[in-house]
Design an enzyme around this catalytic site. Sequence first.
Site, PDB file in Angstrom:
ATOM      1  N   TYR A  56       8.361   1.835  -7.809  1.00  0.00           N
ATOM      2  CA  TYR A  56       7.807   3.162  -8.066  1.00  0.00           C
ATOM      3  C   TYR A  56       8.494   3.797  -9.272  1.00  0.00           C
ATOM      4  CZ  TYR A  56       6.105   2.728  -3.226  1.00  0.00           C
ATOM      5  OH  TYR A  56       5.502   2.301  -2.054  1.00  0.00           O
ATOM      6  N   HIS A 125       7.750  -5.962  -0.057  1.00  0.00           N
ATOM      7  CA  HIS A 125       6.617  -5.090  -0.395  1.00  0.00           C
ATOM      8  C   HIS A 125       5.286  -5.844  -0.360  1.00  0.00           C
ATOM      9  CE1 HIS A 125       5.787  -1.272  -3.016  1.00  0.00           C
ATOM     10  NE2 HIS A 125       4.932  -1.389  -2.032  1.00  0.00           N
ATOM     11  N   GLY A 207      -5.525   8.682   3.066  1.00  0.00           N
ATOM     12  CA  GLY A 207      -6.474   8.017   2.179  1.00  0.00           C
ATOM     13  C   GLY A 207      -6.193   8.293   0.716  1.00  0.00           C
ATOM     14  N   ARG A 208      -4.901   8.246   0.351  1.00  0.00           N
ATOM     15  CA  ARG A 208      -4.460   8.529  -1.025  1.00  0.00           C
ATOM     16  C   ARG A 208      -4.910   9.919  -1.487  1.00  0.00           C
ATOM     17  NH1 ARG A 208      -2.396   3.741  -2.268  1.00  0.00           N
ATOM     18  NH2 ARG A 208      -3.298   1.904  -1.282  1.00  0.00           N
ATOM     19  N   GLY A 209      -4.933  10.831  -0.532  1.00  0.00           N
ATOM     20  CA  GLY A 209      -5.294  12.211  -0.834  1.00  0.00           C
ATOM     21  C   GLY A 209      -6.759  12.534  -0.627  1.00  0.00           C
ATOM     22  N   PHE A 210      -7.587  11.508  -0.463  1.00  0.00           N
ATOM     23  CA  PHE A 210      -9.023  11.756  -0.361  1.00  0.00           C
ATOM     24  C   PHE A 210      -9.369  12.535   0.903  1.00  0.00           C
ATOM     25  CE2 PHE A 210     -13.538  10.883  -0.194  1.00  0.00           C
ATOM     26  CZ  PHE A 210     -13.895  10.785  -1.534  1.00  0.00           C
TER      27      PHE A 210
END
Length: 330
Positions: A56, A125, A207-210
């Site tokens: 990251y 990962h 949902g990745r912000g969705f």
Amino acid sequence: MEKVKLGSQGAIVSRIGLGCMGMSEFYGDRNDTESAATLLRSLDLGITFLDTADVYGFGDNEVLVGQTIKPRRDEVFLATKFANLRKREDPAYWEVSGRPEYVHQAIDASLQRLELDYVDLYYQHRVDPNVPIEETVGAMAELVTAGKVKYLGLSEAGPETIRRAHKVHPITALQTEYSLWERDVEDEILATVRELGIGFVPYSPLGRGFLTGTIKDTSTLDASDSRAARYPRFSGDNLDKNLLLVAKLEELAVKKGVKPSQLAIAWVLAQGSDLVPIPGTKRRKYLEENAAAVEIQFTTEELAEIEAAVPKGAVSGDRYNATGMKTINR
């Protein structure tokens, strides 16, 4: 904030964790000052399970997390990850390595960036298809013996890989995407980890912000936000179809008197006490909203309504682009 067992090896974590990836890359511009404040506020709220990775921000996220938590290290259950190889000078470069010698190099580099002597949970990962999982986990087990790592984990591993790994050294947790937006783990993976006494850490429970209902048009995202490019569900016809599903969740959230994000996190929590989701954010405001989701309880009827609004398989599009899809469920 409630504390729960993660797996069956003795790990105890907060009921939800904090995903730190977006603080340093992928989801728009960085604000290290606000991110650091969010990390500290997390600890104040009792959210002490923090999740980062060496990949990251090309290591910058580990630096940020390590420097911020250093005065309060004893409060933190810290997870980081290895295996994804990237180059800052060539952002498109991306490979996976599970070579035993690399495992040792990776933990030493992470500990140096974190400025710590050990991490609580160390994940592979992504699984390297060219290295037997027994060799990778064997090297990871050596890190436990050396005192550099307390517990071992895998991320996006398939059922057979999980079983083989667990025979080499007990696996404490599997981290894989799971939410109303992504439910493939219900087919076999959840049953596998439960059978083996392995904890499950759902990443991207929003949902990745969705699922927050705040993304209506990806053209409004920051230029440095890569979601539309990396995730097919955010583009074209997929976007339009998925927005219809989110609209249904928004209606249910209003009916419940909560925010869509809180409803989405609470739904994951309702799937079992052995699930510890790690919603990510880089802002204190959203952290506090996410933390409040642990107080939400659903009736059987409400869970049925959510299921009817977003049934399994209803989301349109793959969860990663073609390259990313090759790296999961190995």
